[in-house]
Design a protein around this motif. Structure first.
Motif, PDB file in Angstrom:
ATOM      1  N   GLU A 111       0.697  -3.408  -4.752  1.00 34.45           N
ATOM      2  CA  GLU A 111      -0.557  -3.573  -4.018  1.00 34.45           C
ATOM      3  C   GLU A 111      -1.042  -5.013  -4.071  1.00 34.45           C
ATOM      4  N   LEU A 112      -0.714  -5.713  -5.142  1.00 38.60           N
ATOM      5  CA  LEU A 112      -1.067  -7.123  -5.232  1.00 38.60           C
ATOM      6  C   LEU A 112      -0.297  -7.946  -4.219  1.00 38.60           C
ATOM      7  N   LEU A 113       1.012  -7.665  -4.089  1.00 39.68           N
ATOM      8  CA  LEU A 113       1.870  -8.468  -3.226  1.00 39.68           C
ATOM      9  C   LEU A 113       1.774  -8.063  -1.766  1.00 39.68           C
ATOM     10  N   PHE A 114       1.703  -6.770  -1.500  1.00 41.07           N
ATOM     11  CA  PHE A 114       1.715  -6.268  -0.128  1.00 41.07           C
ATOM     12  C   PHE A 114       0.548  -5.303   0.072  1.00 41.07           C
ATOM     13  N   PRO A 115      -0.670  -5.822   0.218  1.00 43.44           N
ATOM     14  CA  PRO A 115      -1.833  -4.941   0.397  1.00 43.44           C
ATOM     15  C   PRO A 115      -1.631  -4.028   1.602  1.00 43.44           C
ATOM     16  N   GLY A 116      -1.833  -2.746   1.379  1.00 44.58           N
ATOM     17  CA  GLY A 116      -1.635  -1.786   2.457  1.00 44.58           C
ATOM     18  C   GLY A 116      -0.200  -1.342   2.627  1.00 44.58           C
ATOM     19  N   GLY A 117       0.722  -1.891   1.848  1.00 47.77           N
ATOM     20  CA  GLY A 117       2.117  -1.486   1.930  1.00 47.77           C
ATOM     21  C   GLY A 117       2.876  -2.197   3.036  1.00 47.77           C
ATOM     22  N   PRO A 118       4.189  -2.036   3.070  1.00 45.96           N
ATOM     23  CA  PRO A 118       5.006  -2.646   4.130  1.00 45.96           C
ATOM     24  C   PRO A 118       4.569  -2.182   5.511  1.00 45.96           C
ATOM     25  N   GLN A 119       4.677  -3.073   6.495  1.00 47.49           N
ATOM     26  CA  GLN A 119       4.260  -2.789   7.862  1.00 47.49           C
ATOM     27  C   GLN A 119       5.399  -3.112   8.828  1.00 47.49           C
ATOM     28  N   PRO A 120       5.527  -2.366   9.919  1.00 46.96           N
ATOM     29  CA  PRO A 120       6.691  -2.518  10.809  1.00 46.96           C
ATOM     30  C   PRO A 120       6.822  -3.904  11.423  1.00 46.96           C
ATOM     31  N   GLU A 121       5.736  -4.496  11.913  1.00 47.45           N
ATOM     32  CA  GLU A 121       5.869  -5.769  12.624  1.00 47.45           C
ATOM     33  C   GLU A 121       6.260  -6.937  11.718  1.00 47.45           C
ATOM     34  N   PRO A 122       5.550  -7.174  10.598  1.00 48.32           N
ATOM     35  CA  PRO A 122       5.893  -8.361   9.799  1.00 48.32           C
ATOM     36  C   PRO A 122       7.005  -8.171   8.792  1.00 48.32           C
ATOM     37  N   ASP A 123       7.408  -6.936   8.486  1.00 54.28           N
ATOM     38  CA  ASP A 123       8.335  -6.698   7.388  1.00 54.28           C
ATOM     39  C   ASP A 123       9.660  -6.111   7.861  1.00 54.28           C
ATOM     40  N   LEU A 124      10.725  -6.441   7.123  1.00 54.70           N
ATOM     41  CA  LEU A 124      12.071  -5.960   7.392  1.00 54.70           C
ATOM     42  C   LEU A 124      12.639  -5.426   6.089  1.00 54.70           C
ATOM     43  N   CYS A 125      13.177  -4.205   6.113  1.00 51.88           N
ATOM     44  CA  CYS A 125      13.694  -3.555   4.906  1.00 51.88           C
ATOM     45  C   CYS A 125      15.219  -3.593   4.922  1.00 51.88           C
ATOM     46  N   LEU A 126      15.809  -4.072   3.821  1.00 56.54           N
ATOM     47  CA  LEU A 126      17.258  -4.103   3.683  1.00 56.54           C
ATOM     48  C   LEU A 126      17.678  -3.190   2.540  1.00 56.54           C
ATOM     49  N   ALA A 127      18.881  -2.657   2.639  1.00 56.74           N
ATOM     50  CA  ALA A 127      19.433  -1.848   1.561  1.00 56.74           C
ATOM     51  C   ALA A 127      19.714  -2.732   0.354  1.00 56.74           C
TER      52      ALA A 127
END
Length: 410
Positions: free
Chosen positions: A328-344
């Motif tokens: 929550e400190l680093l990513f308030p509100g959790g990951p979001q589709p537009e600005p974030d990309l998730c990799l395995a």
């Protein structure tokens, strides 16, 4: 070993220390981080390396060295020595792996600013140079005196390293982040790598590097930074909108070892069915593992490695961060589709904040799809990256602003 110098959030001099060690009395719990928001030196899901003011360290287990080591001079014609290496030998002069130095006149060449959706000519292409690695040196042909490892130099020619010019610790410890070369004058990296945005002269960028422990891998030297443009919505210690555009003080010499990567097309208008790169596709992630302080076993990889990593649905990263104490400190509100990309989870420990993830575009050229937001060495831990397509308009505007002759003095 002296602790790395840093600039605390109150503007005073500090030192990078581990939060879980309890050395810094100001930052011992996650609540302290949330309320006081220190300057962050490095982060993992298990610990935070924070910048503790020197005043707060007085009387603790840390003691300042009586005589700090001299600061090595970093000029465009020299490169920092990452490890103790044997004296330079003229091994590559006849091979042509070492790029030629930039003529002095090139620094005053006119600068052409980009437009939205620009593509640097020749970007995203590679011309790897085959070489042989033996006894710490690189050769065009396998040497007769040792077993040689066949390697290819220049597989990721847009890879950059970002460091501090005035670090008290010489060598590889000066390099704190990675980045990507977009034009001969522009490098993009994460905002948290720019500890002193108002003092760009304290930053230095390394290009053309393959092996941090060797002087014969064709390194072109360091480049001073003339100006910095940070994303206006970024703030410490959050990793949301963590993006910085750096203007180099002199143009980089393009060669097989130094070449810009292409920017991808920007996101389509709001409401598009799917954002790219899509889950199931792959990107190529590269890393030096530059900063291992308190985040791994302390060993450095030293050589650049890269590998394909699948793109994951964003929900995988949402679930992974849900149990992390610093999420929550680093990513308030959790990951979001537009600005974030998730990799395995990658096949390697990826510690380089700002490291690029690239993928082939429709025309076959390599495009910059993501920048590493934080390092991860945990087994099976997916990684969250900044999704570059969402920020293409800002990047194009920042480059245009930085390359205006009136704003740079060139």
């Amino acid at each position: 070993m002296p602790l790395r110098a840093c600039r605390a959030n109150d503007g005073t001099e500090g030192r990078c220390v581990s939060m879980v060690s309890g050395v810094c009395p100001l930052y011992r719990t996650t609540t302290d981080l949330l309320l006081r928001k220190p300057s962050i030196c490095a982060l993992s899901f298990r610990d935070a390396i924070v910048c503790c003011p020197l005043a707060a360290l007085i009387g603790t287990t840390w003691r300042a060295p009586s005589a700090p080591p001299p600061v090595p001079s970093a000029t465009p014609e020299t490169r920092p020595t990452p490890r103790s290496v044997p004296p330079t030998r003229d091994l590559l002069s006849p091979i042509g792996l070492r790029p030629r130095p930039t003529p002095a006149a090139a620094a005053s060449a006119p600068i052409t600013g980009p437009r939205r959706g620009f593509r640097q000519p020749g970007c995203g292409t590679t011309s790897p140079i085959p070489a042989f690695h033996a006894s710490g040196d690189y050769f065009q042909r396998p040497p007769p005196f040792a077993r040689a490892e066949r390697v290819h130099l220049g597989l990721q020619p847009w890879m950059a390293m970002v460091g501090e010019r005035n670090s008290e610790r010489a060598g590889a410890d000066r390099w704190i982040c990675a980045g990507a070369l977009l034009t001969p004058r522009i490098v993009i990296t994460s905002a948290q790598c720019v500890l002193t945005p108002d003092e760009p002269e304290r930053l230095v960028v390394g290009l053309g590097e393959h092996d941090l422990a060797s002087r014969t891998d064709g390194v072109a030297g360091t480049h001073p930074v003339a100006a910095v443009e940070l994303h206006p919505q970024w703030s410490q210690p959050e990793r949301r909108h963590s993006l910085a555009v750096l203007l180099l003080g002199r143009p980089a010499d393009e060669s097989p070892l130094i070449r810009p990567v292409c920017l991808p097309p920007p996101d389509p208008p709001a409401g598009a069915a799917q954002l790219l790169p899509a889950p199931g596709s792959t990107v190529v992630e590269a890393s030096y593992n530059l900063d291992t302080t308190g985040l791994s076993d302390g060993s450095a990889r030293e050589r650049l490695v890269a590998g394909e990593v699948p793109v994951q649905p964003l929900g995988r990263c949402v679930a992974a961060l849900a149990g992390a104490p610093l999420a929550e400190l680093l990513f308030p509100g959790g990951p979001q589709p537009e600005p974030d990309l998730c990799l395995a989870a990658g096949h390697q420990c990826a510690q380089d904040v700002g490291a690029p993830a690239v993928a082939a575009g429709e025309d076959g050229t390599m495009q910059l799809e993501g920048l590493q937001l934080m390092g991860s060495c945990a087994a099976g831990q997916p990684r969250l990256l900044l999704r570059v397509r969402h920020y293409v308009p800002f990047i194009a505007d920042a480059i245009e602003k930085l390359t205006k002759p009136s704003s740079t003095g060139f």
